[in-house]
Design an enzyme around this catalytic site. Structure first.
Site, PDB file in Angstrom:
ATOM      1  N   ALA A   2      34.876  -3.100 -36.626  1.00 36.67           N
ATOM      2  CA  ALA A   2      34.651  -2.009 -35.685  1.00 36.67           C
ATOM      3  C   ALA A   2      33.354  -2.329 -34.944  1.00 36.67           C
ATOM      4  O   ALA A   2      32.500  -3.067 -35.451  1.00 36.67           O
ATOM      5  CB  ALA A   2      34.536  -0.690 -36.439  1.00 36.67           C
ATOM      6  N   GLY A  26      36.803  -3.654 -39.908  1.00 42.71           N
ATOM      7  CA  GLY A  26      37.948  -3.110 -39.180  1.00 42.71           C
ATOM      8  C   GLY A  26      38.923  -4.190 -38.734  1.00 42.71           C
ATOM      9  O   GLY A  26      40.117  -3.923 -38.566  1.00 42.71           O
TER      10      GLY A  26
HETATM   11  C1  HXC Z   1      29.695  -5.284 -32.392  1.00 45.19           C
HETATM   12  C2  HXC Z   1      29.616  -7.542 -32.761  1.00 45.19           C
HETATM   13  C3  HXC Z   1      30.287  -7.367 -33.997  1.00 45.19           C
HETATM   14  C4  HXC Z   1      30.678  -6.060 -34.373  1.00 45.19           C
HETATM   15  C5  HXC Z   1      29.871  -9.462 -33.711  1.00 45.19           C
HETATM   16  N1  HXC Z   1      29.378  -8.838 -32.638  1.00 45.19           N
HETATM   17  N2  HXC Z   1      30.425  -8.589 -34.555  1.00 45.19           N
HETATM   18  N3  HXC Z   1      29.325  -6.495 -31.977  1.00 45.19           N
HETATM   19  N4  HXC Z   1      30.338  -5.044 -33.545  1.00 45.19           N
HETATM   20  N5  HXC Z   1      31.356  -5.812 -35.490  1.00 45.19           N
HETATM   21  C6  HXC Z   1      28.679  -9.429 -31.500  1.00 45.19           C
HETATM   22  C7  HXC Z   1      27.274  -9.863 -31.870  1.00 45.19           C
HETATM   23  O1  HXC Z   1      26.391  -8.783 -31.806  1.00 45.19           O
HETATM   24  C8  HXC Z   1      26.996 -10.882 -30.779  1.00 45.19           C
HETATM   25  O2  HXC Z   1      26.665 -10.211 -29.574  1.00 45.19           O
HETATM   26  C9  HXC Z   1      28.347 -11.540 -30.564  1.00 45.19           C
HETATM   27  O3  HXC Z   1      29.316 -10.603 -31.082  1.00 45.19           O
HETATM   28  C10 HXC Z   1      28.489 -12.839 -31.334  1.00 45.19           C
HETATM   29  O4  HXC Z   1      28.175 -12.604 -32.695  1.00 45.19           O
HETATM   30  P1  HXC Z   1      27.114 -13.462 -33.525  1.00 45.19           P
HETATM   31  O5  HXC Z   1      26.656 -12.651 -34.648  1.00 45.19           O
HETATM   32  O6  HXC Z   1      26.060 -14.007 -32.616  1.00 45.19           O
HETATM   33  O7  HXC Z   1      28.014 -14.677 -34.010  1.00 45.19           O
HETATM   34  P2  HXC Z   1      27.840 -15.549 -35.335  1.00 45.19           P
HETATM   35  O8  HXC Z   1      26.381 -15.867 -35.554  1.00 45.19           O
HETATM   36  O9  HXC Z   1      28.792 -16.688 -35.213  1.00 45.19           O
HETATM   37  O10 HXC Z   1      28.278 -14.617 -36.551  1.00 45.19           O
HETATM   38  C11 HXC Z   1      29.636 -14.149 -36.638  1.00 45.19           C
HETATM   39  C12 HXC Z   1      29.718 -12.978 -37.657  1.00 45.19           C
HETATM   40  C13 HXC Z   1      28.702 -11.900 -37.292  1.00 45.19           C
HETATM   41  C14 HXC Z   1      29.427 -13.511 -39.067  1.00 45.19           C
HETATM   42  C15 HXC Z   1      31.162 -12.461 -37.611  1.00 45.19           C
HETATM   43  O11 HXC Z   1      28.853 -11.582 -35.891  1.00 45.19           O
HETATM   44  C16 HXC Z   1      28.839 -10.623 -38.068  1.00 45.19           C
HETATM   45  O12 HXC Z   1      28.426 -10.588 -39.221  1.00 45.19           O
HETATM   46  N6  HXC Z   1      29.392  -9.592 -37.422  1.00 45.19           N
HETATM   47  C17 HXC Z   1      29.499  -8.279 -38.034  1.00 45.19           C
HETATM   48  C18 HXC Z   1      30.578  -8.268 -39.086  1.00 45.19           C
HETATM   49  C19 HXC Z   1      30.688  -6.894 -39.731  1.00 45.19           C
HETATM   50  O13 HXC Z   1      29.730  -6.414 -40.346  1.00 45.19           O
HETATM   51  N7  HXC Z   1      31.858  -6.270 -39.573  1.00 45.19           N
HETATM   52  C20 HXC Z   1      32.083  -4.948 -40.095  1.00 45.19           C
HETATM   53  C21 HXC Z   1      31.731  -3.929 -39.064  1.00 45.19           C
HETATM   54  S1  HXC Z   1      31.837  -2.267 -39.674  1.00 45.19           S
HETATM   55  P3  HXC Z   1      25.324 -10.526 -28.763  1.00 45.19           P
HETATM   56  O14 HXC Z   1      25.345  -9.518 -27.668  1.00 45.19           O
HETATM   57  O15 HXC Z   1      24.210 -10.383 -29.735  1.00 45.19           O
HETATM   58  O16 HXC Z   1      25.513 -11.929 -28.295  1.00 45.19           O
HETATM   59  C22 HXC Z   1      33.458  -1.914 -39.658  1.00 45.19           C
HETATM   60  C23 HXC Z   1      33.796  -0.543 -40.107  1.00 45.19           C
HETATM   61  C24 HXC Z   1      35.277  -0.395 -40.240  1.00 45.19           C
HETATM   62  O17 HXC Z   1      34.270  -2.692 -39.294  1.00 45.19           O
HETATM   63  C25 HXC Z   1      35.634   0.975 -40.603  1.00 45.19           C
HETATM   64  C26 HXC Z   1      35.785   1.854 -39.434  1.00 45.19           C
HETATM   65  C27 HXC Z   1      36.362   3.185 -39.765  1.00 45.19           C
END
Ligand code: HXC
Length: 257
Positions: A65, A108
């Site tokens: 998400a 998500g």
């Molecule tokens: C918003 C996101 C994002 C996310 C990545 N990005 N994941 N933006 N929401 N979930 C964005 C980053 O901010 C970044 O933008 C760009 O995408 C590239 O990501 P990087 O982090 O620079 O890439 P990398 O270093 O290769 O790392 C990849 C990754 C990491 C390991 C997947 O992005 C990450 O850990 N993302 C979050 C994963 C996460 O926690 N997911 C769960 C979310 S909570 P910029 O602008 O900085 O370049 C959820 C709740 C679900 O899902 C339940 C809902 C009801």
């Protein structure tokens, strides 16, 4: 029909839906949800389409998400607005949906893949529920669908530690149907979708309902539901056609009736 966050194309009887927010690794914001609901309602309503493939980019199916959108939200907005309830409309899709997962399917993103009927994973796929690291928890079915797919031990570990599992582990533990080389992912998913789309449409919907009912009922109720629906298929023209075609050693010509 065009969408802000999705690419949608039809390939014969198969609808290919590609999440298209590459700069955010396909993070699922409100617009993605609205677009998914609309695209899959259109797919379901189109009699020329038999199966859909939902995919992302090579690097990410979806990284979760949208954290930047959620960051400012409070309880009233999340609970009062029932923020993610729209996904119930996505899961109400009656025709099968195959998730073709390459790269990250996190939070998500993993939950969206699990809302699909079959997951085919590229060998570079990574699945996980890392919400715990953000001070929250899965909220789109992760604790429920992951537990049913891989069992309590692994689901509890993944949800509590945020550890990611690779494609091989996901296949071993029953989350994904098949792992394929990343370069072949889309071709393999579309081939599977074409196979499904080539079956009798009413039987396909019935099978999806039957298998899903295994999650919702006791064994006795599920078996009874299956038997009733199975009997119902004997009221279709496609049952007559399918069995006649077998006996006459020819391909079946389905009418969806
Ligand atoms: C918003 C996101 C994002 C996310 C990545 N990005 N994941 N933006 N929401 N979930 C964005 C980053 O901010 C970044 O933008 C760009 O995408 C590239 O990501 P990087 O982090 O620079 O890439 P990398 O270093 O290769 O790392 C990849 C990754 C990491 C390991 C997947 O992005 C990450 O850990 N993302 C979050 C994963 C996460 O926690 N997911 C769960 C979310 S909570 P910029 O602008 O900085 O370049 C959820 C709740 C679900 O899902 C339940 C809902 C009801």
């Amino acid at each position: 029909m065009s969408y802000e966050t999705l690419l949608v194309e039809t390939r014969g009887t198969v609808t290919l839906v590609t999440l298209n927010r590459p700069d955010a690794l396909n993070a699922l914001n409100s617009q993605v949800l609205a677009d998914l609901v609309a695209a899959f309602a259109a797919f379901d309503a189109d009699p020329s389409q038999g199966c859909a493939v939902l995919t992302g980019s090579a690097k990410a199916f979806a990284a979760g998400a949208d954290i930047k959108e959620m960051q400012a939200m409070d309880f009233a907005g999340m609970y009062g607005g029932d923020h993610f309830a729209g996904y119930l409309r996505f899961t109400a899709t009656r025709k099968p949906v195959i998730a073709a997962v390459s790269g990250f399917a996190l939070g998500g993103g993993c939950e969206l893949a699990m809302m699909c009927d079959i997951i085919i994973a590229a060998d570079n796929a990574k699945f996980g529920q890392p919400e715990i690291k953000l001070g929250v928890a899965p909220g789109m079915g992760g604790t429920q669908r992951l537990t049913r797919a891989v069992g309590k031990a692994k689901a509890m570990e993944l949800c509590l530690t945020g550890r990611l599992m690779d494609a091989a582990e996901a296949e071993r533990s029953g989350l994904v149907a098949r792992v394929v080389p990343a370069d072949n992912l889309l071709a393999e998913a579309i081939k599977a979708a074409e196979t499904i789309a080539g079956m009798a449409p009413i039987a396909v919907k019935a099978v999806k309902e039957m298998v899903n009912s295994a999650y919702e009922t006791t064994l006795t109720q599920g078996i009874q539901f299956e038997r009733r629906l199975f009997a119902g298929l004997f009221g279709t023209a496609d049952q007559t056609e399918g069995m006649a075609a077998f006996v006459e050693k020819r391909p079946a010509n389905w009418t969806g009736r």
